[in-house]
Scaffold this motif. Structure first.
Motif, PDB file in Angstrom:
ATOM      1  N   VAL A 112      52.151 -23.678 -12.423  1.00 12.37           N
ATOM      2  CA  VAL A 112      53.562 -23.461 -12.755  1.00 12.37           C
ATOM      3  C   VAL A 112      53.699 -22.480 -13.930  1.00 12.37           C
ATOM      4  O   VAL A 112      54.401 -21.473 -13.830  1.00 12.37           O
ATOM      5  CB  VAL A 112      54.246 -24.793 -13.103  1.00 12.37           C
ATOM      6  N   ALA A 113      53.055 -22.775 -15.051  1.00 16.49           N
ATOM      7  CA  ALA A 113      53.188 -21.943 -16.243  1.00 16.49           C
ATOM      8  C   ALA A 113      52.036 -22.233 -17.189  1.00 16.49           C
ATOM      9  O   ALA A 113      51.423 -23.296 -17.128  1.00 16.49           O
ATOM     10  CB  ALA A 113      54.515 -22.207 -16.942  1.00 16.49           C
ATOM     11  N   ALA A 114      51.754 -21.272 -18.062  1.00 15.05           N
ATOM     12  CA  ALA A 114      50.710 -21.456 -19.063  1.00 15.05           C
ATOM     13  C   ALA A 114      51.118 -20.775 -20.356  1.00 15.05           C
ATOM     14  O   ALA A 114      51.859 -19.786 -20.347  1.00 15.05           O
ATOM     15  CB  ALA A 114      49.373 -20.898 -18.575  1.00 15.05           C
ATOM     16  N   ILE A 115      50.625 -21.315 -21.469  1.00 18.88           N
ATOM     17  CA  ILE A 115      50.901 -20.748 -22.784  1.00 18.88           C
ATOM     18  C   ILE A 115      49.613 -20.746 -23.581  1.00 18.88           C
ATOM     19  O   ILE A 115      48.853 -21.706 -23.598  1.00 18.88           O
ATOM     20  CB  ILE A 115      52.025 -21.540 -23.490  1.00 18.88           C
ATOM     21  N   ARG A 116      49.369 -19.610 -24.248  1.00 12.58           N
ATOM     22  CA  ARG A 116      48.190 -19.461 -25.093  1.00 12.58           C
ATOM     23  C   ARG A 116      48.246 -20.419 -26.276  1.00 12.58           C
ATOM     24  O   ARG A 116      49.318 -20.862 -26.675  1.00 12.58           O
ATOM     25  CB  ARG A 116      48.118 -18.046 -25.642  1.00 12.58           C
ATOM     26  N   PHE A 169      62.258 -21.467 -15.416  1.00 14.84           N
ATOM     27  CA  PHE A 169      61.482 -22.372 -16.275  1.00 14.84           C
ATOM     28  C   PHE A 169      61.062 -21.625 -17.543  1.00 14.84           C
ATOM     29  O   PHE A 169      60.790 -20.421 -17.508  1.00 14.84           O
ATOM     30  CB  PHE A 169      60.234 -22.878 -15.568  1.00 14.84           C
ATOM     31  N   THR A 170      60.976 -22.365 -18.649  1.00 14.49           N
ATOM     32  CA  THR A 170      60.505 -21.807 -19.910  1.00 14.49           C
ATOM     33  C   THR A 170      59.491 -22.755 -20.534  1.00 14.49           C
ATOM     34  O   THR A 170      59.788 -23.937 -20.740  1.00 14.49           O
ATOM     35  CB  THR A 170      61.663 -21.599 -20.888  1.00 14.49           C
ATOM     36  N   ILE A 171      58.317 -22.218 -20.832  1.00 12.45           N
ATOM     37  CA  ILE A 171      57.282 -23.001 -21.504  1.00 12.45           C
ATOM     38  C   ILE A 171      57.266 -22.622 -22.974  1.00 12.45           C
ATOM     39  O   ILE A 171      57.458 -21.462 -23.329  1.00 12.45           O
ATOM     40  CB  ILE A 171      55.898 -22.770 -20.845  1.00 12.45           C
ATOM     41  N   SER A 172      57.074 -23.608 -23.824  1.00 13.34           N
ATOM     42  CA  SER A 172      56.994 -23.365 -25.262  1.00 13.34           C
ATOM     43  C   SER A 172      56.106 -24.437 -25.880  1.00 13.34           C
ATOM     44  O   SER A 172      55.786 -25.445 -25.231  1.00 13.34           O
ATOM     45  CB  SER A 172      58.385 -23.377 -25.900  1.00 13.34           C
ATOM     46  N   THR A 199      52.759 -30.588 -29.322  1.00 11.60           N
ATOM     47  CA  THR A 199      53.625 -30.763 -28.154  1.00 11.60           C
ATOM     48  C   THR A 199      53.854 -29.433 -27.442  1.00 11.60           C
ATOM     49  O   THR A 199      54.005 -28.393 -28.075  1.00 11.60           O
ATOM     50  CB  THR A 199      54.977 -31.355 -28.572  1.00 11.60           C
ATOM     51  N   VAL A 200      53.875 -29.519 -26.119  1.00 15.52           N
ATOM     52  CA  VAL A 200      54.262 -28.389 -25.279  1.00 15.52           C
ATOM     53  C   VAL A 200      55.444 -28.845 -24.427  1.00 15.52           C
ATOM     54  O   VAL A 200      55.486 -29.989 -23.972  1.00 15.52           O
ATOM     55  CB  VAL A 200      53.102 -27.934 -24.381  1.00 15.52           C
ATOM     56  N   TYR A 201      56.382 -27.940 -24.219  1.00 16.98           N
ATOM     57  CA  TYR A 201      57.591 -28.246 -23.456  1.00 16.98           C
ATOM     58  C   TYR A 201      57.663 -27.370 -22.212  1.00 16.98           C
ATOM     59  O   TYR A 201      57.173 -26.238 -22.193  1.00 16.98           O
ATOM     60  CB  TYR A 201      58.839 -28.006 -24.299  1.00 16.98           C
ATOM     61  N   LEU A 202      58.301 -27.912 -21.192  1.00 18.03           N
ATOM     62  CA  LEU A 202      58.635 -27.116 -20.017  1.00 18.03           C
ATOM     63  C   LEU A 202      60.111 -27.355 -19.719  1.00 18.03           C
ATOM     64  O   LEU A 202      60.485 -28.424 -19.218  1.00 18.03           O
ATOM     65  CB  LEU A 202      57.773 -27.494 -18.816  1.00 18.03           C
ATOM     66  N   GLN A 203      60.929 -26.392 -20.090  1.00 16.16           N
ATOM     67  CA  GLN A 203      62.362 -26.461 -19.803  1.00 16.16           C
ATOM     68  C   GLN A 203      62.586 -25.954 -18.391  1.00 16.16           C
ATOM     69  O   GLN A 203      62.220 -24.813 -18.080  1.00 16.16           O
ATOM     70  CB  GLN A 203      63.144 -25.617 -20.813  1.00 16.16           C
ATOM     71  N   MET A 204      63.179 -26.762 -17.569  1.00 19.56           N
ATOM     72  CA  MET A 204      63.378 -26.417 -16.164  1.00 19.56           C
ATOM     73  C   MET A 204      64.872 -26.377 -15.872  1.00 19.56           C
ATOM     74  O   MET A 204      65.554 -27.397 -15.961  1.00 19.56           O
ATOM     75  CB  MET A 204      62.678 -27.443 -15.261  1.00 19.56           C
ATOM     76  N   ASN A 205      65.364 -25.207 -15.543  1.00 23.71           N
ATOM     77  CA  ASN A 205      66.776 -25.008 -15.227  1.00 23.71           C
ATOM     78  C   ASN A 205      66.931 -24.585 -13.773  1.00 23.71           C
ATOM     79  O   ASN A 205      65.975 -24.172 -13.129  1.00 23.71           O
ATOM     80  CB  ASN A 205      67.374 -23.935 -16.139  1.00 23.71           C
ATOM     81  N   SER A 206      68.142 -24.680 -13.274  1.00 21.04           N
ATOM     82  CA  SER A 206      68.451 -24.270 -11.896  1.00 21.04           C
ATOM     83  C   SER A 206      67.451 -24.880 -10.918  1.00 21.04           C
ATOM     84  O   SER A 206      66.902 -24.192 -10.051  1.00 21.04           O
ATOM     85  CB  SER A 206      68.429 -22.738 -11.787  1.00 21.04           C
ATOM     86  N   LEU A 207      67.247 -26.160 -11.055  1.00 24.34           N
ATOM     87  CA  LEU A 207      66.240 -26.832 -10.233  1.00 24.34           C
ATOM     88  C   LEU A 207      66.627 -26.823  -8.767  1.00 24.34           C
ATOM     89  O   LEU A 207      67.809 -26.889  -8.406  1.00 24.34           O
ATOM     90  CB  LEU A 207      66.029 -28.257 -10.723  1.00 24.34           C
ATOM     91  N   LYS A 208      65.608 -26.736  -7.931  1.00 23.54           N
ATOM     92  CA  LYS A 208      65.776 -26.691  -6.482  1.00 23.54           C
ATOM     93  C   LYS A 208      65.031 -27.886  -5.864  1.00 23.54           C
ATOM     94  O   LYS A 208      64.064 -28.389  -6.448  1.00 23.54           O
ATOM     95  CB  LYS A 208      65.193 -25.399  -5.929  1.00 23.54           C
ATOM     96  N   PRO A 209      65.411 -28.306  -4.679  1.00 18.89           N
ATOM     97  CA  PRO A 209      64.678 -29.402  -4.021  1.00 18.89           C
ATOM     98  C   PRO A 209      63.188 -29.114  -3.887  1.00 18.89           C
ATOM     99  O   PRO A 209      62.363 -30.039  -3.973  1.00 18.89           O
ATOM    100  CB  PRO A 209      65.356 -29.494  -2.660  1.00 18.89           C
ATOM    101  N   GLU A 210      62.829 -27.852  -3.715  1.00 16.02           N
ATOM    102  CA  GLU A 210      61.407 -27.505  -3.580  1.00 16.02           C
ATOM    103  C   GLU A 210      60.638 -27.617  -4.893  1.00 16.02           C
ATOM    104  O   GLU A 210      59.419 -27.463  -4.909  1.00 16.02           O
ATOM    105  CB  GLU A 210      61.244 -26.096  -2.986  1.00 16.02           C
ATOM    106  N   ASP A 211      61.324 -27.889  -5.988  1.00 20.40           N
ATOM    107  CA  ASP A 211      60.645 -28.152  -7.257  1.00 20.40           C
ATOM    108  C   ASP A 211      60.191 -29.616  -7.348  1.00 20.40           C
ATOM    109  O   ASP A 211      59.496 -29.976  -8.310  1.00 20.40           O
ATOM    110  CB  ASP A 211      61.561 -27.855  -8.441  1.00 20.40           C
TER     111      ASP A 211
END
Length: 122
Positions: A48-52, A68-71, A78-90
């Motif tokens: 899905v996502a990765a952060i250094r 999606f935004t990873i921070s 702590t690492v966060y995954l902000q998920m917006n505009s979610l779809k059923p396929e998520d």
């Protein structure tokens, strides 16, 4: 070694948002790159996502880019995954993982959390 615990999953309607949290134990959290993966029923786990470790580099799968935004907050382990505009396929179980390769493959990560369920209804 680092231990990871995901939280923040739940059920939401399409178009909604959720924020996942990956909390890590240990004083070496800032030495790890963190990835988020997901696995839907009957499907293989996918990146899905990765952060250094420093937060200086971020990479997203095409399927979530722009939604999606990873921070990370190394002071809070702590690492966060902000998920917006979610779809059923998520809809999937979402996992965070720690490693040193900043990769997109699950075998490039050494430590995994137990996962948190995200369900998006249409």
């Amino acid at each position: 070694q680092v231990q990871l615990v995901e939280s923040g999953g739940g059920s939401v309607q399409a178009g909604g948002s959720l924020r996942l949290t990956c909390a890590a134990s240990g004083r070496t959290f800032s030495r790890y790159d963190i990835g988020w993966f997901r696995q839907a029923p009957g499907k293989e786990r996918e990146f899905v996502a990765a952060i250094r470790r420093s937060g200086s580099n971020i990479y997203y799968a095409d399927s979530v880019k722009g939604r999606f935004t990873i921070s990370r907050d190394n002071a809070k382990n702590t690492v966060y995954l902000q998920m917006n505009s979610l779809k059923p396929e998520d809809t999937a179980v979402y996992y965070c993982a720690a490693g040193w390769l900043f990769g997109t493959k699950d075998n490039e990560y050494n430590y995994w959390g137990q996962g948190t369920q995200v369900t998006v209804s249409s």
